[in-house]
Design a protein around this motif. Structure first.
Motif, PDB file in Angstrom:
ATOM      1  N   ASN A 101       0.861  -1.184   0.000  1.00  0.00           N
ATOM      2  CA  ASN A 101       0.000   0.000   0.000  1.00  0.00           C
ATOM      3  C   ASN A 101       0.894   1.229   0.000  1.00  0.00           C
ATOM      4  O   ASN A 101       2.066   1.152   0.361  1.00  0.00           O
ATOM      5  CB  ASN A 101      -0.943   0.012   1.208  1.00  0.00           C
ATOM      6  CG  ASN A 101      -0.217   0.066   2.536  1.00  0.00           C
ATOM      7  OD1 ASN A 101       0.258  -0.953   3.028  1.00  0.00           O
ATOM      8  ND2 ASN A 101      -0.131   1.249   3.135  1.00  0.00           N
ATOM      9  N   SER A 102       0.346   2.343  -0.439  1.00  0.00           N
ATOM     10  CA  SER A 102       1.172   3.524  -0.653  1.00  0.00           C
ATOM     11  C   SER A 102       0.546   4.746   0.007  1.00  0.00           C
ATOM     12  O   SER A 102      -0.436   4.647   0.737  1.00  0.00           O
ATOM     13  CB  SER A 102       1.369   3.752  -2.158  1.00  0.00           C
ATOM     14  OG  SER A 102       2.354   4.725  -2.399  1.00  0.00           O
ATOM     15  N   ASN A 103       1.123   5.901  -0.287  1.00  0.00           N
ATOM     16  CA  ASN A 103       0.554   7.162   0.186  1.00  0.00           C
ATOM     17  C   ASN A 103       1.251   8.316  -0.512  1.00  0.00           C
ATOM     18  O   ASN A 103       2.452   8.243  -0.795  1.00  0.00           O
ATOM     19  CB  ASN A 103       0.713   7.322   1.695  1.00  0.00           C
ATOM     20  CG  ASN A 103      -0.408   8.137   2.314  1.00  0.00           C
ATOM     21  OD1 ASN A 103      -1.319   8.582   1.622  1.00  0.00           O
ATOM     22  ND2 ASN A 103      -0.359   8.336   3.626  1.00  0.00           N
ATOM     23  N   GLY A 104       0.491   9.349  -0.814  1.00  0.00           N
ATOM     24  CA  GLY A 104       1.035  10.545  -1.437  1.00  0.00           C
ATOM     25  C   GLY A 104       0.369  11.776  -0.848  1.00  0.00           C
ATOM     26  O   GLY A 104      -0.778  11.711  -0.388  1.00  0.00           O
TER      27      GLY A 104
ATOM     28  N   LEU B  10       6.914   9.628  -1.223  1.00  0.00           N
ATOM     29  CA  LEU B  10       6.113   8.410  -1.183  1.00  0.00           C
ATOM     30  C   LEU B  10       6.057   7.846   0.232  1.00  0.00           C
ATOM     31  O   LEU B  10       7.060   7.775   0.936  1.00  0.00           O
ATOM     32  CB  LEU B  10       6.729   7.364  -2.124  1.00  0.00           C
ATOM     33  CG  LEU B  10       5.860   6.154  -2.446  1.00  0.00           C
ATOM     34  CD1 LEU B  10       4.760   6.553  -3.423  1.00  0.00           C
ATOM     35  CD2 LEU B  10       6.715   5.033  -3.043  1.00  0.00           C
ATOM     36  N   GLY B  11       4.866   7.455   0.657  1.00  0.00           N
ATOM     37  CA  GLY B  11       4.692   6.736   1.908  1.00  0.00           C
ATOM     38  C   GLY B  11       4.284   5.301   1.620  1.00  0.00           C
ATOM     39  O   GLY B  11       4.241   4.870   0.477  1.00  0.00           O
ATOM     40  N   GLY B  12       3.969   4.547   2.667  1.00  0.00           N
ATOM     41  CA  GLY B  12       3.456   3.207   2.463  1.00  0.00           C
ATOM     42  C   GLY B  12       4.341   2.090   2.966  1.00  0.00           C
ATOM     43  O   GLY B  12       5.355   2.322   3.626  1.00  0.00           O
ATOM     44  N   TYR B  13       3.932   0.867   2.618  1.00  0.00           N
ATOM     45  CA  TYR B  13       4.606  -0.348   3.077  1.00  0.00           C
ATOM     46  C   TYR B  13       4.919  -1.276   1.913  1.00  0.00           C
ATOM     47  O   TYR B  13       4.152  -1.372   0.942  1.00  0.00           O
ATOM     48  CB  TYR B  13       3.715  -1.104   4.070  1.00  0.00           C
ATOM     49  CG  TYR B  13       3.928  -0.723   5.508  1.00  0.00           C
ATOM     50  CD1 TYR B  13       4.662  -1.535   6.362  1.00  0.00           C
ATOM     51  CD2 TYR B  13       3.388   0.458   6.020  1.00  0.00           C
ATOM     52  CE1 TYR B  13       4.864  -1.190   7.695  1.00  0.00           C
ATOM     53  CE2 TYR B  13       3.579   0.806   7.347  1.00  0.00           C
ATOM     54  CZ  TYR B  13       4.317  -0.023   8.180  1.00  0.00           C
ATOM     55  OH  TYR B  13       4.515   0.334   9.490  1.00  0.00           O
ATOM     56  N   ASN B  14       6.045  -1.956   2.033  1.00  0.00           N
ATOM     57  CA  ASN B  14       6.423  -3.037   1.129  1.00  0.00           C
ATOM     58  C   ASN B  14       6.491  -4.327   1.936  1.00  0.00           C
ATOM     59  O   ASN B  14       6.665  -4.300   3.151  1.00  0.00           O
ATOM     60  CB  ASN B  14       7.792  -2.763   0.501  1.00  0.00           C
ATOM     61  CG  ASN B  14       7.812  -1.488  -0.319  1.00  0.00           C
ATOM     62  OD1 ASN B  14       6.847  -1.167  -1.008  1.00  0.00           O
ATOM     63  ND2 ASN B  14       8.909  -0.747  -0.257  1.00  0.00           N
TER      64      ASN B  14
ATOM     65  N   LEU C 295       0.595  10.215  -6.748  1.00  0.00           N
ATOM     66  CA  LEU C 295       1.457   9.036  -6.726  1.00  0.00           C
ATOM     67  C   LEU C 295       2.209   8.851  -8.042  1.00  0.00           C
ATOM     68  O   LEU C 295       3.315   8.307  -8.058  1.00  0.00           O
ATOM     69  CB  LEU C 295       0.624   7.791  -6.412  1.00  0.00           C
ATOM     70  CG  LEU C 295       0.062   7.724  -4.989  1.00  0.00           C
ATOM     71  CD1 LEU C 295      -0.906   6.562  -4.851  1.00  0.00           C
ATOM     72  CD2 LEU C 295       1.187   7.602  -3.979  1.00  0.00           C
ATOM     73  N   ALA C 296       1.611   9.306  -9.142  1.00  0.00           N
ATOM     74  CA  ALA C 296       2.285   9.181 -10.441  1.00  0.00           C
ATOM     75  C   ALA C 296       3.570  10.005 -10.478  1.00  0.00           C
ATOM     76  O   ALA C 296       4.531   9.646 -11.163  1.00  0.00           O
ATOM     77  CB  ALA C 296       1.348   9.614 -11.565  1.00  0.00           C
TER      78      ALA C 296
END
Length: 425
Positions: free
Chosen positions: A159-162, A311-315, A376-377
């Motif tokens: 999941n991500s974040n912008g 960019l935020g989020g988790y891998n 996010l792009a």
């Protein structure tokens, strides 16, 4: 029975991380067939029950839904979710202890985008190549970049974040596309007796984020692609100088030097600022504020056009010590299916699968997703380095000193460069 069989397999863990990283599975299809021998080199049969760990977060509900779907289809390869502590340091310490002990207790590790390179460099994550490669063509490119270290993919974006620029629609006709346009509209803030622009400029991780976004907008960076060499140049200096000058000319109020997300959102929500940089969560939270119905959202400003959010989020990566890496690899791809990624949208998160943002039903329910996709792009990861915590501290400590007039921009960047060069020592 699942826990007992898992415990039995732990006894077969390989002797070292180095040997695990170079061994490859025998299956040519990545072990998607239940009879595959994929992953036998990892000290187990390569398939079976697995455990995924992640810090406690509101988006855990999405992961739990994905796990329920998987478990319904894979009775012999059940996934167990183990939530870690709420604090990032607690999470990191928990995982680090097990990785250093070469424990196979955790098969899949969810890590913040900033920690992926560190875990990869330490040999704790299995490279996602060869039999363990996953399809990334439909994912947002910036999320893939955040999971890549030294040219190799080590984790699957989950999941991500912008960030957004929030603006008062009752005071300005449209959002500024550039920083110059934003400054041109500051007199309207003065007329209204409020501040012009607020973000997160306290000396903490948020300052690294805010400064990096502006430096990136100017075409600058802090760390080279190798993750260890400083990449500070004239563009970096232009970006930091803009931040310093914006405090001097009043574009950013002095009070913002104490602002985290909470303080900046309070300032904007109470009608005390014309513009604000923060994450998408305020889009709905703001409807209970004093500016409800009087604000809009846009991507962050840039120099010649739209800027670049951090960019935020988790891998999620496969532990180098997992005894069921073939199952783990298949679950990674399962997390990126359309249905799985929609769970993140429904939980208020940002999916990594691009097509979710074009779903008419999603857009109707979450109208901010059109702007989030654009954010996010253009997003860029924070410095991808195995020494992120030290690099981030060097960036924010010196940027904060420059903002407060304790160092010149040149001195602040020279000290940042020195901090990056000694990180990890």
């Amino acid at each position: 029975m699942i826990l007992n069989s898992k415990a039995m397999r732990r006894a077969a863990v390989a002797a070292s991380a180095a040997s695990l990283l170079v061994l490859t599975a025998c299956s040519s299809d990545g072990g998607s067939d239940s009879g595959s021998e994929g992953g036998t080199a990892a000290g187990g049969e390569g398939r079976g029950p697995i455990t995924i760990v992640e810090g406690q977060d509101p988006l855990n509900t999405a992961l739990e839904s994905i796990i329920a779907d998987w478990n319904a289809e894979h009775p012999d390869e059940q996934v167990t979710f183990k939530p870690l502590g709420k604090e990032a340091d607690q999470q990191r310490d928990d995982i680090t202890q097990r990785m250093q002990a070469q424990s196979d207790e955790y098969d899949l590790i969810a890590v913040d985008v900033t920690n992926t390179a560190e875990f990869a460099a330490n040999g704790w994550l299995r490279p996602l190549e060869g039999d363990y490669a996953i399809e990334t063509g439909g994912l947002l490119p910036a999320t893939v970049d955040s999971a890549t270290y030294n040219g190799t993919l080590y984790a699957a974006p989950k999941n991500s974040n912008g960030a957004f620029l929030y603006y008062r629609t009752d005071l300005v006709d449209k959002a500024p596309a550039t920083w110059a346009e934003l400054k041109e509209q500051c007199p309207k803030a003065q007329e209204a007796g409020i501040d012009c622009y607020v973000g997160q400029f306290k000396n903490y991780e948020g300052l690294t984020v805010n400064v990096s976004e502006i430096v990136n907008a100017y075409g600058g960076s802090f760390v080279a692609e190798d993750g260890t060499t400083p990449a500070i140049d004239d563009k970096t200096a232009e970006g930091l100088q803009f931040v310093v000058d914006s405090f001097k000319d009043g574009t950013i109020p002095e009070a913002a030097q104490t602002y985290t997300e909470g303080e900046s959102q309070n300032a904007f929500g109470e009608g005390r600022a014309l513009f604000m940089r923060t994450w998408p969560g305020f889009f709905t939270d703001g409807e209970s504020s004093s500016v409800a119905g009087r604000y809009g959202i846009a991507v962050l400003p840039g120099v010649d056009g739209p800027g670049a959010s951090t960019l935020g989020g988790y891998n999620v990566g496969i532990s180098a010590f997992s005894d069921a890496p073939a199952t783990a690899r298949d679950f990674l791809e399962f997390m990126q299916t359309r249905k799985s990624q929609t769970y993140y949208a429904e939980a208020g998160g940002a999916p990594v699968l691009e097509e979710v943002y074009d779903d008419p039903q999603i857009l109707e329910q979450y109208p901010y997703f059109a702007t989030l996709k654009e954010s996010l792009a253009n997003a860029q990861p924070r410095p991808v380095t195995p020494y992120y915590s030290q690099v981030s501290k060097a960036i924010r400590d010196n940027a904060y000193a420059a903002i407060r007039g304790e160092k010149t921009v040149d001195q602040a960047l020279a000290d940042t460069k020195a901090g990056i060069e000694t990180a990890g020592n």
